[in-house]
Write a protein that holds these residues in place. Structure first.
Motif, PDB file in Angstrom:
ATOM      1  N   ILE B 445      30.155  34.741  33.345  1.00 51.71           N
ATOM      2  CA  ILE B 445      30.485  34.461  34.739  1.00 51.71           C
ATOM      3  C   ILE B 445      29.438  33.471  35.232  1.00 51.71           C
ATOM      4  O   ILE B 445      28.253  33.778  35.273  1.00 51.71           O
ATOM      5  CB  ILE B 445      30.476  35.729  35.599  1.00 51.71           C
ATOM      6  N   CYS B 462      32.338  45.694  41.883  1.00 49.63           N
ATOM      7  CA  CYS B 462      32.369  45.721  40.419  1.00 49.63           C
ATOM      8  C   CYS B 462      32.603  47.141  39.941  1.00 49.63           C
ATOM      9  O   CYS B 462      31.782  48.023  40.123  1.00 49.63           O
ATOM     10  CB  CYS B 462      31.097  45.182  39.798  1.00 49.63           C
ATOM     11  N   VAL B 468      26.067  42.581  40.117  1.00 46.32           N
ATOM     12  CA  VAL B 468      26.335  41.154  39.953  1.00 46.32           C
ATOM     13  C   VAL B 468      25.386  40.325  40.817  1.00 46.32           C
ATOM     14  O   VAL B 468      24.863  39.293  40.403  1.00 46.32           O
ATOM     15  CB  VAL B 468      27.794  40.837  40.333  1.00 46.32           C
ATOM     16  N   CYS B 483      30.885  43.955  31.186  1.00 48.95           N
ATOM     17  CA  CYS B 483      31.826  43.244  32.074  1.00 48.95           C
ATOM     18  C   CYS B 483      33.214  43.156  31.443  1.00 48.95           C
ATOM     19  O   CYS B 483      33.377  42.622  30.362  1.00 48.95           O
ATOM     20  CB  CYS B 483      31.315  41.847  32.397  1.00 48.95           C
ATOM     21  N   VAL B 484      34.220  43.686  32.136  1.00 50.78           N
ATOM     22  CA  VAL B 484      35.575  43.653  31.609  1.00 50.78           C
ATOM     23  C   VAL B 484      36.356  42.446  32.123  1.00 50.78           C
ATOM     24  O   VAL B 484      37.560  42.342  31.894  1.00 50.78           O
ATOM     25  CB  VAL B 484      36.364  44.929  31.960  1.00 50.78           C
ATOM     26  N   GLY B 485      35.680  41.559  32.826  1.00 51.64           N
ATOM     27  CA  GLY B 485      36.340  40.329  33.256  1.00 51.64           C
ATOM     28  C   GLY B 485      37.498  40.537  34.206  1.00 51.64           C
ATOM     29  O   GLY B 485      38.465  39.795  34.183  1.00 51.64           O
ATOM     30  N   CYS B 486      37.381  41.539  35.072  1.00 49.82           N
ATOM     31  CA  CYS B 486      38.476  41.778  36.001  1.00 49.82           C
ATOM     32  C   CYS B 486      38.557  40.661  37.039  1.00 49.82           C
ATOM     33  O   CYS B 486      39.591  40.439  37.627  1.00 49.82           O
ATOM     34  CB  CYS B 486      38.296  43.120  36.706  1.00 49.82           C
ATOM     35  N   GLY B 487      37.435  39.994  37.274  1.00 46.11           N
ATOM     36  CA  GLY B 487      37.466  38.849  38.188  1.00 46.11           C
ATOM     37  C   GLY B 487      37.428  39.210  39.657  1.00 46.11           C
ATOM     38  O   GLY B 487      37.526  38.335  40.515  1.00 46.11           O
ATOM     39  N   CYS B 489      34.869  40.415  41.350  1.00 51.82           N
ATOM     40  CA  CYS B 489      33.621  39.933  41.962  1.00 51.82           C
ATOM     41  C   CYS B 489      33.805  38.499  42.437  1.00 51.82           C
ATOM     42  O   CYS B 489      33.388  38.135  43.524  1.00 51.82           O
ATOM     43  CB  CYS B 489      32.452  40.049  40.994  1.00 51.82           C
TER      44      CYS B 489
HETATM   45  S1  SF4 Z   1      34.470  40.471  36.323  1.00 49.97           S
HETATM   46 FE1  SF4 Z   1      34.814  42.588  36.978  1.00 49.97          FE
HETATM   47  S2  SF4 Z   1      33.624  43.799  35.525  1.00 49.97           S
HETATM   48 FE2  SF4 Z   1      32.891  41.715  35.332  1.00 49.97          FE
HETATM   49  S3  SF4 Z   1      31.128  41.615  36.707  1.00 49.97           S
HETATM   50 FE3  SF4 Z   1      32.929  40.938  37.865  1.00 49.97          FE
HETATM   51  S4  SF4 Z   1      33.662  42.748  38.907  1.00 49.97           S
HETATM   52 FE4  SF4 Z   1      32.288  43.444  37.265  1.00 49.97          FE
END
Ligand code: SF4
Ligand SMILES: Cc1cc2nc3c(=O)[nH]c(=O)nc-3n(C[C@H](O)[C@H](O)[C@H](O)COP(=O)(O)OP(=O)(O)OC[C@H]3O[C@@H](n4cnc5c(N)ncnc54)[C@H](O)[C@@H]3O)c2cc1C
Ligand code: SF4
Lengths: 434, 529
Positions: B445, B462, B468, B483-487, B489
């Motif tokens: 990220i 998150c 973050v 980090c599962v990359g949920c996006g 944040c």
């Molecule tokens: S993408 Fe999702 S899991 Fe990764 S830091 Fe952001 S909120 Fe957290």
């Protein structure tokens, strides 16, 4: 061990303390009358809106301070005795320092309006203001309407806050379009429409005449200067800008103007006393910057620099290219370099403006009319890369280069629609018509 | 501070006060749907089960859809987090606790007392809730329902209905839309429909959700499962091969290119439920340093457990005098140890520097696994491994990790610990993917120069409990194994600071002292020293 006392636990004071700790073993005390721990002022709105709790706005966990040997003192400094290097607290105690840093931030402006100290009238700067708002505007039954006076960044945040609880808002803006002392007209007008889409009663070219009290000393209504109209309301938000929070220094020998006067090394007129952040006023403005810059980033950068000086590596405050950002309700705004409003721009500054048909995205690119040098960009609803624009500004790129490489600077999340081609087409068409 | 912090604990101020009439109607419709299920559970004899089941599921869908439309489509596009910390259900208030208890109870009954749900034992017909689902199961695969079928249907309904809600909530964000569409698709197709159809095609095939990969799918290498595959000819062998390929080839490649998000928030069913039905609870995950410490211990312990358990399982059925597989115990154990050693050596060789202090922990973990495997090899007998019955290890894993951790705690505790506590503290698959994401992946990220205002929206939302902001305010990219990359944040950041992206490995981890925007000399002085 040298004792560094810092008045103010905002971003400037805290950044300074962290960097002094990285570089030295000095004794550090941070003083604040507001809260025990550092919190992010910029997140105040999210607490009221229920996105976060107060504790979430604290960037460091509570153990951080002790671990880094940064002492925290809660108390209000009433007076500074620079001869004996002593701070006198409102609570009656005192503190000795070897070096003093003033980082006391700002306070909301009040322009002597009748009724400005009534119950239910507040600024939105300190945590106490938020508590006040929670008290007088917990919901739309207690607060039937709120009036916000002053169309700046904090004003629009306050409107968004109240709106989130369904409280009707009337938003008085002195200018004939929102924030158009800073934004070029195309952008400012787009934001006007966005504000109205959120059902906020935006009143342009409108000034406050007075705030009317009820029998108990609470706000009952406000009266508008231009029309004499009376608007019943329970809360008045005063958001007509901020001023340095330095009243407690007026009796001292430290030189003050609007803020604490400092030179490029952030030194005041007295040895061993410095000022940083919102409350510092440069003797002479740096470049296009204002002598007092009440923004987060400036406070942080000053903290980073002054730490060097205090730790023996004397360093001038030389900020890089200007940047800033904000969010107007749902529309994000970023700026890199300088784009001036129609009112403030010099005769050589030309603008290219593009707006998406959905009326929530636009950009304005400023360039030098004669040399074509790129001067800056404002973007709304499209995220851009700080690093890329910073580099282009350093490299003195011309506007054609920037327009042709705009895609490199895009920072929107993956899979977002891209507008660079459309923007470039608009740009080339515009050149042909001129 | 007076910020309604206590309001959520007060029953006198239920959230329902703040919702519109349409939303109240929607809630009522949904509750009717659930009520029909409850009636079925208590053995109400519905005249036409199929009709009532349709009605019930339809009402649940309808309720959620109507509610979401009224909540989001009546407002402009944008971030919709107003009041999440005020609402009882999403801020560990009374409603949140009640829901947590309800879900937990459901999981306990589901895993340990399925007869209470009406599961017919000893050839008896199903009754109650499970019997209520017989018509649907008959329709799809021509057999009666089981507790897993009921669970599968409810799980899929939850992902689809709340997925729809999520799609509306983030209708301005294409990344969110696509990945939610993806988890909805994989749940409906891969986890639910395809296994049913596979059963219709060949009812000897073991249940196999193609997207569920070892070690998350901890039973794929069980004896019954492997035998099932091997005894069903080419399809079975193809499926087993696919299972091996997905662990050793597909997963590493995709994780290298896109980070672990390709699985955790685009494909996985556990992730799918967390991202849709669990979305309202994401802010509840703890961001404290001690939570991170617990996380690292727990998840890696589960990983070690799952590796040792799987190897032991396979090892035990390879031990029969005449086994049906070409491997012998000795060869198998050497292969496993060889593979682990290659991975370990490669990591130490290429990434020693980056690992820093963690290298020691990695080495200890590696040593523990190898030691356990060797002990097992030299002390194991045909039916005893580690001096306990061979099957006991596997049952313990299934019970404590597979059921209690991932189900009861992982999902039951959504309203208390946040929606990804299983993914964060327990999932061995997440541990493997995370390990690779941290060391060999293009994903990160990116933090946008000096733009962060430390507001904390990113950390707050998150679900993996990553702080973050701690990275963003230092101008540092976020490269974290969890980090599962949920996006989310990136979505909620009000200053456009965060971007999930795949780029070159170089400069991916970029600690800085002074942020972009300050004096270039100072930046040179401090950042390049
Ligand atoms: S993408 Fe999702 S899991 Fe990764 S830091 Fe952001 S909120 Fe957290
Ligand atoms: C609602 C809001 C939103 C904002 N959003 C943005 C934004 O998006 N971007 C941006 O760039 N900027 C933003 N700002 C401005 C930014 O927050 C300020 O520029 C920044 O916080 C100033 O930091 P500072 O360290 O100079 O002072 P402060 O943060 O004001 O800290 C000074 C501290 O010193 C204490 N203090 C003052 N006097 C005394 C005394 N005599 N004794 C003891 N303690 C004392 C004060 O109580 C205060 O706690 C926002 C401001 C507000 C109010
Ligand atoms: S949400 Fe954005 S601005 Fe706020 S702390 Fe996170 S990265 Fe910084």
């Amino acid at each position: 061990m040298e004792h560094i006392a810092i008045i103010g636990n905002g971003i400037s004071g805290v950044t300074l303390a962290r960097h002094i700790r990285k570089n030295s073993d000095k004794k550090i005390t941070i003083i604040s009358g507001e809260t025990e721990y550092f919190f992010s002022r910029t997140a105040l709105m999210y607490i009221y809106m229920g996105h976060m709790k107060f504790e979430h706005t604290q960037p460091y966990e509570n153990w951080f301070w002790e671990k880094n040997r940064i002492e925290l003192k809660q108390g209000f400094v009433k007076q500074v005795d620079t001869d004996t290097k002593t701070l006198h607290f409102a609570e009656g105690d005192t503190l000795q320092y070897d070096k003093l840093v003033i980082a006391t931030g700002s306070k909301p402006n009040k322009f002597g309006w009748p009724g400005q100290d009534l119950e239910g009238v507040m600024g939105m700067y300190h945590k106490q203001d938020l508590e006040n708002l929670e008290k007088y505007a917990p919901n739309k039954d207690v607060c039937k309407r709120a009036v916000i006076v002053g169309g700046g960044l904090i004003g629009i945040e306050m409107a968004e806050m109240l709106n989130s609880r369904g409280i009707p808002v009337t938003f008085l803006v002195r200018e004939d379009s929102f924030w158009n002392g800073v934004l070029p007209s195309g952008e400012s007008e787009m934001i006007n429409r966005h504000i109205k889409n959120h059902h906020i009663d935006l009143r342009l070219s409108t000034n406050l005449k007075e705030i009317v009290s009820d029998a108990d000393g609470k706000v009952k209504s406000i009266i508008i200067e231009e029309t004499g109209e009376e608007i019943p309301c329970n809360v008045v938000g005063l958001t007509a800008g901020v001023a340095p929070n330095i009243d407690f220094l007026r009796e001292s020998d430290i030189e003050i103007g609007r803020g604490v006067k400092v030179n490029r090394f952030l030194e005041t007129n007295l040895p061993d006393i410095y000022a940083i952040g919102d409350c510092a006023e440069q003797h002479e403005a740096i470049g296009n910057r204002r002598p007092i810059e009440a923004v987060w980033y400036t406070g942080r950068m000053m903290g980073e620099v002054l730490a060097q000086t205090i730790c023996g590596n004397k360093m001038e405050y030389k900020p890089g290219h200007w940047f800033n950002s904000a969010k107007f309700l749902d529309i994000e705004y970023q700026t890199y370099g300088w784009v001036f409003s129609d009112r403030n721009k010099s005769e050589f500054e030309a603008h290219f403006h593009w707006k998406h048909t959905d009326d929530t995205k636009c950009i304005t690119v400023a360039y030098h009319k004669d040399t074509n040098t790129f001067l800056g960009i404002n973007t709304f609803g499209i995220r851009m890369r700080h690093e890329v624009f910073d580099r282009w500004l350093t490299e003195n790129r011309d506007v054609d280069y920037v327009m042709n490489h705009l895609a490199e600077a895009n920072f929107d999340p993956e899979f977002y629609s891209k507008f660079e081609t459309e923007i470039l087409n608009a740009y080339t068409n515009q050149l042909q018509t001129i | 501070m007076s910020n309604k912090i206590n309001h959520s604990m007060s029953l006198a101020q239920p959230d329902a006060l703040n919702i519109t009439n349409t939303q109240k109607i929607a809630l009522a419709i949904g509750v009717v749907g659930l009520f029909i299920l409850a009636l079925a559970l208590f053995n109400t004899n519905f005249p036409n089960k199929g009709l009532f089941l349709t009605l019930s599921l339809g009402a649940i869908f309808g309720g959620v859809i109507l509610y979401s439309r009224s909540a989001y489509l009546t407002k402009l596009e944008g971030i919709k987090n107003d009041g999440v910390w005020f609402k009882s259900i999403s801020s560990r208030g009374v409603l949140g606790w009640m829901l947590g208890v309800l879900l937990t109870t459901f999981y306990i009954v589901l895993y340990f007392f399925p007869t209470y749900l009406g599961l017919g034992t000893n050839g008896e017909a199903n009754s109650g809730l499970i019997g209520f689902f017989d018509p649907l199961s008959q329709l799809l695969s021509g057999r009666d329902a089981s507790q897993w079928f009921v669970y599968g249907v409810l799980y899929t309904v939850a992902i689809l209905a709340f997925g729809y809600k999520f799609l509306l909530k983030y209708r301005h964000n294409r990344y969110q839309q696509l990945r939610t569409g993806s988890v909805m698709f994989f749940q409906l197709g891969f986890a639910f429909l395809i296994p049913e159809f596979m059963y219709v095609m060949n009812n000897d095939l073991p249940y196999y959700d193609l997207k569920s990969i070892w070690p998350l799918n901890y039973y794929i290498f069980d004896e019954w499962s492997v035998k099932g595959f091997l005894s069903t000819g080419n399809i079975g062998i193809a499926l087993l091969l696919f299972g091996l390929l997905s662990i050793f080839v597909i997963t590493p490649i995709l994780t290298y290119k896109y980070g672990k998000r390709w699985y955790c928030s685009w494909v996985c069913g556990c992730g799918g439920l967390a991202e849709t039905a669990g979305d309202s609870f994401r802010q509840l995950s703890s961001k404290k340093m001690y939570a991170w410490k617990i996380e690292r211990w727990l998840i890696h312990t589960v990983l070690v457990f799952s590796i040792v358990m799987t190897v032991a399982m396979v090892y035990s059925y390879l031990g029969y005098e005449k086994n049906d597989f070409w491997l012998t115990r000795g060869v198998f154990i050497s292969l496993v140890i060889g593979l682990l050693t290659v991975v370990f050596a490669a990591v130490m060789y290429f990434k020693r520097q980056e690992l820093g202090k963690d290298a020691k922990m990695g080495a200890i973990g590696y040593a523990v696994v190898i030691a356990l495997l060797l002990i097992m090899h030299y002390t194991g007998t045909t039916d005893h491994l580690f001096y306990i019955k061979a099957g006991a290890l596997r049952s313990a894993y299934g019970l404590y990790i597979g059921s209690i951790f991932s189900g009861v705690i992982g999902t039951g505790f959504y309203p208390i610990l946040g929606n990804r506590s299983w993914c964060r503290f327990g999932c061995p698959m997440a541990a493997i993917l995370g390990f690779q994401q941290r060391l060999f992946s293009k994903f990160r990220i990116t933090t946008n120069g000096g733009q962060c205002i430390s507001c904390g929206n990113c950390s707050n939302s998150c679900e993996m409990g990553i702080d973050v902001r701690a990275y963003a305010q230092k101008g540092e990219n976020i490269v974290r194994s969890s980090c599962v990359g949920c996006g989310i944040c990136s979505a909620v950041c009000p200053r456009g600071v965060l971007k999930l992206e795949n780029d070159s490995m170089k400069g991916r981890i970029n600690p800085t002292e002074v942020l972009l925007g300050n004096d270039v000399d100072l930046m040179d002085l401090l950042n390049n020293k």
